[in-house]
Structures are given as structure tokens and as C-alpha cells.
Design a protein around this motif. Structure first.
Motif, short mmCIF file in Angstrom:
data_model
loop_
_atom_site.label_atom_id
_atom_site.label_comp_id
_atom_site.label_asym_id
_atom_site.label_seq_id
_atom_site.Cartn_x
_atom_site.Cartn_y
_atom_site.Cartn_z
N LEU A 1 0.83 -1.20 0.00
CA LEU A 1 0.00 0.00 0.00
C LEU A 1 0.86 1.26 0.00
O LEU A 1 0.55 2.24 -0.70
CB LEU A 1 -0.93 -0.01 1.22
N LEU A 2 1.94 1.24 0.77
CA LEU A 2 2.83 2.40 0.81
C LEU A 2 3.51 2.62 -0.54
O LEU A 2 3.69 3.76 -0.98
CB LEU A 2 3.88 2.22 1.90
N VAL A 3 3.90 1.52 -1.21
CA VAL A 3 4.50 1.65 -2.54
C VAL A 3 3.51 2.27 -3.52
O VAL A 3 3.85 3.18 -4.29
CB VAL A 3 4.96 0.27 -3.05
N LEU A 4 2.26 1.79 -3.49
CA LEU A 4 1.25 2.31 -4.39
C LEU A 4 0.97 3.79 -4.12
O LEU A 4 0.83 4.60 -5.06
CB LEU A 4 -0.04 1.50 -4.26
N LEU A 5 0.90 4.16 -2.83
CA LEU A 5 0.68 5.57 -2.49
C LEU A 5 1.85 6.43 -2.92
O LEU A 5 1.67 7.56 -3.39
CB LEU A 5 0.43 5.69 -0.98
N THR A 6 3.07 5.91 -2.76
CA THR A 6 4.26 6.66 -3.17
C THR A 6 4.27 6.87 -4.68
O THR A 6 4.56 7.98 -5.18
CB THR A 6 5.54 5.91 -2.75
N LEU A 7 3.96 5.81 -5.44
CA LEU A 7 3.90 5.93 -6.90
C LEU A 7 2.81 6.91 -7.32
O LEU A 7 3.01 7.71 -8.25
CB LEU A 7 3.65 4.56 -7.52
N ALA A 8 1.66 6.85 -6.66
CA ALA A 8 0.59 7.77 -6.99
C ALA A 8 0.99 9.21 -6.75
O ALA A 8 0.68 10.11 -7.53
CB ALA A 8 -0.67 7.42 -6.18
N HIS A 9 1.73 9.42 -5.64
CA HIS A 9 2.20 10.78 -5.32
C HIS A 9 3.22 11.27 -6.35
O HIS A 9 3.16 12.41 -6.80
CB HIS A 9 2.82 10.79 -3.93
N VAL A 10 4.15 10.37 -6.72
CA VAL A 10 5.18 10.76 -7.69
C VAL A 10 4.59 11.02 -9.06
O VAL A 10 4.90 12.02 -9.72
CB VAL A 10 6.27 9.66 -7.77
N LEU A 11 3.73 10.12 -9.51
CA LEU A 11 3.14 10.26 -10.84
C LEU A 11 2.10 11.37 -10.91
O LEU A 11 1.85 11.94 -11.98
CB LEU A 11 2.51 8.93 -11.26
N GLY A 12 1.49 11.65 -9.73
CA GLY A 12 0.47 12.70 -9.73
C GLY A 12 1.07 14.09 -9.70
O GLY A 12 0.37 15.07 -9.94
#
Length: 327
Positions: free
Chosen positions: A316-327
Motif C-alpha cells: 500500500l505504501l509503494v502504491l501511495l508513493t507511486l501515486a504521489h510521484v506520478l500525480g
């Protein structure tokens, strides 16, 4: 940054676990003793003042260091500080050696040694506990310890990370838990016991602080275990436990792996050891929950349940981190 801090701290804790009496724990215990002796006058207002000082001052200190390091060197120093704080507050090895020792003794057929290790771990009388009850108690103590040492810390670290203050959340959670446990034990001490008001305040504050993390842990166990059974046990049986938060975790655990938890509690030893665990607050007055009687193979299931939940958190933390970076 939260993902990397947590991953590094977990790895360090596995490679080089902290001793139970490490300087940070010793310093916190002395701080609680000092605050209790000088502020606890028996009133509810004194109890809240003592709790705010005991838990709030270390948390504010962590925030001050966090801001100073952010000003001094930016995110690299903040990352190092987050790893240091998580290393001190987060980890399996702070309790897993007890679990491993008892499991190995039972698998070797040495029930007497298992009883001795259980009694030493929780400071209870386990001299006449049958094998299945040893397993049950170890599972209950272990999943609650995993929640308080790992998942609850992760939850509050992530809550405060949203504000850029992740380390403060980890310290706040662990200090609140330790304060409630310490003053619960001190209330029974023959020498300068803590007041009933202080114990009540610490327990009430801890219940509120742990309310959401306990349900996040239970939901994690349900997702990686038998979801339908875990949710059903949570809904039907969590309220039967004396402590609502612990009841949610134990009920979800019982359903997730199909084991019978809950039942009679163990009697505490007539000694005062500051800072030691207390008898399982999740004990039931009647029979245990539905499920299979606890057996040693359930140890493997519990370990798998906990590690899969850790993996779920990291994903979940990886997905949130990717979402933050890509967003």
C-alpha cells in the motif's frame, strides 16, 4: 520517504535487534517515574497533566529535532531521523524471541520449559496450564504484541507522515501504550503506587489512540486470512472481550486462521516488575470463540498472517508513493 524509512528500519531491526533495556526505553521509564511522582496527586486533572507531560514532551522533542534536521540538511537528514526513530519504536524482535522459544519448546515436547518461558515473558502463573492453553495464550499475546510493536506504530507513523511528522506519530503511539502499561503495573506496586485517576486517564487515552489502528490491523488480518470468517468473528464476538480494541484484533485473528481464542486469563505473579506486560486483557469470562482448539501448527499460521499483513502495508505504501510521484 515513509516507505524507505519503514523498510530500512525493519531490515535493521531484523539484523541487529535492540535489547529490552536499551537507553531509549530506560530513559522513558525514568521519565514516567519522575512525572508520576511529581505530578500525580490523585485527581483527574492531575492525571491528565501527568499524561500530557509524559507522552507530549517526548513527542514535542521529536518534532523539534525533525524540524531542525529538515532546516539543517533537508530530506536526507529527515530520512535518517525517521529510520532512527522507527528502529527504536518498531519491530518484531522486541517480542518474537519469546514466541520462538515457547514454540520450539512445545515442538520438542518440553511443555514444562514452555510454561516457564510463558511465565517469564508475561509475569504470570503458568505452572498448571495445559498444552492447548499454552498455545492459545502465546497466540493471543503475540498478535497483540505484533499490533502494538509493528502495525499500530506503522499506522501512527503514516498518519503523521501526511503532516510531514511521521517520527512524532511513532513516538506518540509507543509512549501512550507504554504509559498505560507502566501506570497499570505501578498502581499495584507497594511502594508509591500510581493513583486510580492516573491509571484511568492513561487507559482512556490509550483506548482512543489505539481505536483506529486496532481496526486497521484487524482488517489487514482479514484481507490476508479468511476474510469472511474474520469479519464475521469481528462483528459477532469482538464485544465479548473486556478491552474493545484488543477484542477486535483477537476476534479477527480467530476468524482469519480458524483458531479458538479467548477464555480464562492467567493469574499474575505476586511481584512488582516495572514496565512488564500484564495478563491478557482480552480474556473472556465464558467459553472461547468458535473454532479449532489451538495447536502448535497454528503458530505457523500466525507467523504467516503477520508477515503477509506487513507485506500488505508495504505494498500500500509503494502504491501511495507511486501515486504521489506520478500525480
Amino acid at each position: 520517504m515513509a516507505f524507505f524509512a519503514i523498510a530500512i528500519a525493519l531490515l535493521l531491526e531484523q539484523v541487529r535487534p535492540l535489547a529490552a533495556d536499551h537507553p531509549a526505553a530506560t530513559g522513558l521509564r525514568r521519565w514516567l517515574r519522575l512525572v508520576g511522582r511529581n505530578v500525580d496527586a490523585g485527581g483527574v486533572q492531575h492525571g491528565w497533566l501527568a499524561w500530557l507531560l509524559a507522552v507530549g514532551v517526548p513527542t514535542l522533542g521529536v518534532i523539534a529535532v525533525h524540524w531542525f534536521l529538515a532546516w539543517l540538511g533537508g530530506w536526507p537528514l529527515v530520512l535518517v531521523w525517521s529510520v532512527v526513530v522507527l528502529y527504536l519504536t518498531l519491530g518484531f524482535r522486541q517480542f518474537s524471541h519469546h514466541f520462538t522459544g515457547i514454540r520450539d519448546a512445545l515442538e520438542a515436547g518440553d511443555e514444562e520449559r514452555a510454561r516457564v518461558l510463558l511465565a517469564r515473558w508475561q509475569q504470570v502463573d503458568a505452572s498448571s496450564v495445559p498444552r492447548s492453553e499454552i498455545v492459545r495464550h502465546v497466540i493471543e499475546y503475540s498478535v497483540l504484541a505484533a499490533h502494538r510493536h509493528v502495525f499500530g506504530v506503522l499506522a501512527w507513523f503514516c498518519f503523521m507522515a501526511v503532516l510531514g511528522l511521521g517520527p512524532a506519530g511513532a513516538v506518540f503511539y509507543r509512549n501512550a501504550e507504554y504509559a498505560a502499561r507502566y501506570w497499570r503495573r505501578k498502581s499495584e506496586a507497594p511502594d508509591q503506587p500510581s493513583s486510580a485517576a492516573l491509571r484511568s486517564v492513561a487507559d482512556a487515552a490509550w483506548y482512543v489512540i489505539d481505536w483506529l489502528p486496532a481496526r486497521m490491523t484487524a482488517l489487514g488480518f482479514a484481507i490476508v486470512g479468511s476474510f469472511e470468517d474474520a469479519i464475521d468473528a469481528w462483528r459477532q464476538h469482538a464485544a465479548r472481550f473486556a478491552n474493545g480494541n484488543d477484542g477486535v484484533i483477537l476476534a479477527a485473528t480467530a476468524g482469519a486462521i480458524g483458531v479458538r481464542l479467548g477464555g480464562a486469563s492467567l493469574r499474575p505473579l505476586a511481584v512488582d516488575i516495572e514496565g512488564q506486560p500484564v495478563p491478557n486483557p482480552g480474556a473472556l469470562a465464558g467459553d472461547g470463540l468458535p473454532g479449532e482448539a489451538a495447536r502448535t501448527p497454528h503458530f505457523t499460521q500466525v507467523v504467516g498472517l503477520v508477515w503477509r499483513t506487513v507485506a500488505l502495508w508495504l505494498l500500500l505504501l509503494v502504491l501511495l508513493t507511486l501515486a504521489h510521484v506520478l500525480g
